[in-house]
Design a protein around this motif. Structure first.
Motif, PDB file in Angstrom:
ATOM      1  N   TYR A  28     166.045 -21.459 -36.020  1.00  0.00           N
ATOM      2  CA  TYR A  28     166.357 -19.782 -35.263  1.00  0.00           C
ATOM      3  C   TYR A  28     167.967 -19.405 -36.251  1.00  0.00           C
ATOM      4  O   TYR A  28     168.675 -20.673 -36.522  1.00  0.00           O
ATOM      5  N   ALA A  29     167.839 -18.619 -36.485  1.00  0.00           N
ATOM      6  CA  ALA A  29     168.936 -17.880 -37.571  1.00  0.00           C
ATOM      7  C   ALA A  29     170.165 -17.960 -36.908  1.00  0.00           C
ATOM      8  O   ALA A  29     169.977 -17.453 -35.424  1.00  0.00           O
ATOM      9  N   PHE A  30     171.500 -17.714 -37.241  1.00  0.00           N
ATOM     10  CA  PHE A  30     172.612 -17.157 -36.641  1.00  0.00           C
ATOM     11  C   PHE A  30     173.639 -16.697 -37.814  1.00  0.00           C
ATOM     12  O   PHE A  30     173.630 -17.056 -38.851  1.00  0.00           O
ATOM     13  N   GLY A  31     174.708 -16.044 -37.069  1.00  0.00           N
ATOM     14  CA  GLY A  31     175.955 -15.160 -38.361  1.00  0.00           C
ATOM     15  C   GLY A  31     176.590 -16.207 -38.536  1.00  0.00           C
ATOM     16  O   GLY A  31     176.791 -16.883 -37.261  1.00  0.00           O
ATOM     17  N   THR A  78     166.212 -15.289 -34.784  1.00  0.00           N
ATOM     18  CA  THR A  78     164.949 -14.954 -35.965  1.00  0.00           C
ATOM     19  C   THR A  78     164.199 -16.192 -36.311  1.00  0.00           C
ATOM     20  O   THR A  78     165.984 -17.279 -36.764  1.00  0.00           O
ATOM     21  N   PRO A  79     163.032 -16.749 -36.047  1.00  0.00           N
ATOM     22  CA  PRO A  79     162.704 -18.481 -36.425  1.00  0.00           C
ATOM     23  C   PRO A  79     162.489 -17.930 -37.225  1.00  0.00           C
ATOM     24  O   PRO A  79     161.938 -17.136 -38.508  1.00  0.00           O
ATOM     25  N   LEU A  80     163.033 -19.285 -38.007  1.00  0.00           N
ATOM     26  CA  LEU A  80     162.439 -19.058 -40.102  1.00  0.00           C
ATOM     27  C   LEU A  80     162.315 -20.713 -40.407  1.00  0.00           C
ATOM     28  O   LEU A  80     163.078 -20.958 -39.674  1.00  0.00           O
ATOM     29  N   PHE A  81     161.229 -19.817 -41.277  1.00  0.00           N
ATOM     30  CA  PHE A  81     160.424 -21.012 -41.893  1.00  0.00           C
ATOM     31  C   PHE A  81     161.338 -22.077 -42.587  1.00  0.00           C
ATOM     32  O   PHE A  81     161.901 -21.121 -44.167  1.00  0.00           O
TER      33      PHE A  81
END
Length: 130
Positions: A50-53, A34-37
């Motif tokens: 981008y979000a990673f887990g 998910t692109p995060l600002f």
């Protein structure tokens, strides 16, 4: 919106980057890729990443910590292992387009400009054909 995170330095998480799990991130549940600002409250600088887990292989990384690469830390003007107030939200479409139009890589900027030009010409041709 998430706020007040601690940063862990890239050497701590870069070794296990390939082992990152496909899971939700934090209590807001940002899905993977998910692109995060991300905006620094202190100096108003921002980036989109981008979000990673984390599947638990990075011991220091939990919901109150965020791992950023060197480029992100440089753009946000923060230092490793420092507490910082960050505002993290899902990036809107306009934020993504603006970020791609002003990206530091020339190939990314040009491809985004050509994409917008093609979309604009497509809309014009649709109105001409009606």
């Amino acid at each position: 919106m998430l706020s007040h995170f601690s940063l862990i330095s890239p050497p701590d998480w870069a070794r296990v980057y390939g082992k990152i799990a496909n899971c939700n991130i934090g209590r807001l549940g940002f899905n993977r890729r998910t692109p995060l600002f991300i905006k620094n409250k202190a100096n108003q600088k921002s980036v989109i990443r981008y979000a990673f887990g984390n599947n638990g292989s990075i011991k220091k990384l939990h919901r109150h910590f965020i791992a950023l690469n060197y480029d992100s830390m440089n753009e946000l003007d923060v230092k490793p292992e420092q507490d910082v107030d960050l505002i993290i939200t899902k990036a809107t479409l306009t934020q993504q387009i603006d970020w791609l139009l002003h990206h530091s890589d020339l190939n990314v900027r040009l491809s985004m400009r050509f994409a917008l030009l093609g979309a604009g010409l497509g809309v014009i041709s649709l109105f001409i054909s009606l």
